[in-house]
Design an enzyme around this catalytic site. Sequence first.
Site, PDB file in Angstrom:
ATOM      1  N   ILE A   1     -53.904 -89.579  35.094  1.00 54.96           N
ATOM      2  CA  ILE A   1     -55.227 -89.191  35.411  1.00 54.96           C
ATOM      3  C   ILE A   1     -55.864 -89.652  36.799  1.00 54.96           C
ATOM      4  O   ILE A   1     -56.406 -88.885  37.352  1.00 54.96           O
ATOM      5  CB  ILE A   1     -55.786 -89.512  34.245  1.00 54.96           C
ATOM      6  CG1 ILE A   1     -55.292 -88.495  33.062  1.00 54.96           C
ATOM      7  CG2 ILE A   1     -57.290 -89.104  34.302  1.00 54.96           C
ATOM      8  CD1 ILE A   1     -55.886 -88.750  31.619  1.00 54.96           C
TER       9      ILE A   1
ATOM     10  N   PHE B   1     -54.341 -88.077  39.932  1.00 52.12           N
ATOM     11  CA  PHE B   1     -54.863 -86.633  40.122  1.00 52.12           C
ATOM     12  C   PHE B   1     -56.614 -86.502  40.528  1.00 52.12           C
ATOM     13  O   PHE B   1     -56.840 -86.059  41.248  1.00 52.12           O
ATOM     14  CB  PHE B   1     -54.788 -85.819  38.715  1.00 52.12           C
ATOM     15  CG  PHE B   1     -53.526 -85.394  38.421  1.00 52.12           C
ATOM     16  CD1 PHE B   1     -52.741 -84.917  39.184  1.00 52.12           C
ATOM     17  CD2 PHE B   1     -52.979 -85.588  36.762  1.00 52.12           C
ATOM     18  CE1 PHE B   1     -51.574 -84.522  38.693  1.00 52.12           C
ATOM     19  CE2 PHE B   1     -51.737 -84.922  36.423  1.00 52.12           C
ATOM     20  CZ  PHE B   1     -51.054 -84.577  37.341  1.00 52.12           C
ATOM     21  N   GLU B   2     -57.356 -87.402  39.739  1.00 48.36           N
ATOM     22  CA  GLU B   2     -58.751 -87.476  40.038  1.00 48.36           C
ATOM     23  C   GLU B   2     -59.127 -88.080  41.031  1.00 48.36           C
ATOM     24  O   GLU B   2     -60.337 -87.742  41.827  1.00 48.36           O
ATOM     25  CB  GLU B   2     -59.324 -87.995  38.872  1.00 48.36           C
ATOM     26  CG  GLU B   2     -59.123 -87.374  37.483  1.00 48.36           C
ATOM     27  CD  GLU B   2     -59.615 -85.731  37.572  1.00 48.36           C
ATOM     28  OE1 GLU B   2     -60.565 -85.531  38.251  1.00 48.36           O
ATOM     29  OE2 GLU B   2     -59.385 -85.070  36.874  1.00 48.36           O
ATOM     30  N   GLY B   3     -58.430 -89.261  41.498  1.00 49.25           N
ATOM     31  CA  GLY B   3     -58.973 -90.325  42.592  1.00 49.25           C
ATOM     32  C   GLY B   3     -60.143 -91.066  42.122  1.00 49.25           C
ATOM     33  O   GLY B   3     -60.816 -90.519  41.353  1.00 49.25           O
TER      34      GLY B   3
ATOM     35  N   ARG C   1     -51.000 -79.844  39.463  1.00 45.74           N
ATOM     36  CA  ARG C   1     -51.411 -80.741  38.385  1.00 45.74           C
ATOM     37  C   ARG C   1     -50.762 -80.199  36.926  1.00 45.74           C
ATOM     38  O   ARG C   1     -50.255 -80.878  36.306  1.00 45.74           O
ATOM     39  CB  ARG C   1     -52.959 -80.857  38.165  1.00 45.74           C
ATOM     40  CG  ARG C   1     -53.329 -81.794  37.069  1.00 45.74           C
ATOM     41  CD  ARG C   1     -54.628 -81.989  36.883  1.00 45.74           C
ATOM     42  NE  ARG C   1     -55.240 -82.848  36.135  1.00 45.74           N
ATOM     43  CZ  ARG C   1     -56.309 -83.582  36.071  1.00 45.74           C
ATOM     44  NH1 ARG C   1     -57.076 -83.574  37.021  1.00 45.74           N
ATOM     45  NH2 ARG C   1     -56.545 -84.670  34.941  1.00 45.74           N
TER      46      ARG C   1
END
Length: 175
Positions: free
Chosen positions: A35, A38-40, A163
């Site tokens: 996660i 994906f999010e940074g 994703r």
Amino acid sequence: MANKVAASSLALISNLKTVAARAYHAASADGEKLIQGFEGLRLKAYQDIAGVWTIGWGNTHYANGKPVKKGDTLPNRECADDLLEFKLKGFAAQINNLVKVTINQNQFDALLSFQYNTGALAVSTLLKKLNAGDFAGAAAEFGRWNKVTKEGKKVVSQVLTDRRAKEAKLFLKPL
């Protein structure tokens, strides 16, 4: 009357055994890293690909339920990590309540990433197929959730396409 009570008791015991057989899952370290990847991490509020104000590890709301707004900042990574942990616990509880079949940790982590990003597991065909025991069909459903709304229209996002492919691959990966 006694037969009805006995039948009702047996049904209750059967349901409890089913619930007890399903393990309660929490995010694994690998799931959390997925996660985060994906999010940074951003400590200053920004608009995500759908134009929603976001902060930390892709959060659109704070622990108190207030939405992120332009100009918001987090003082440090520890605050972002704490918010992520809070959100993951809530999403984990949702998944554990929604999923009625036994899943492994990889499947749980894939679902957690999906729920963290979409919040839509409860209304998805993915969940319906999963709870029907159609694991391959459920995995195929991840790819349908690759669109964002821009100017009132649904458009395919390559970021979400990638994703969803990674989530589906993890979902199908045996332990």
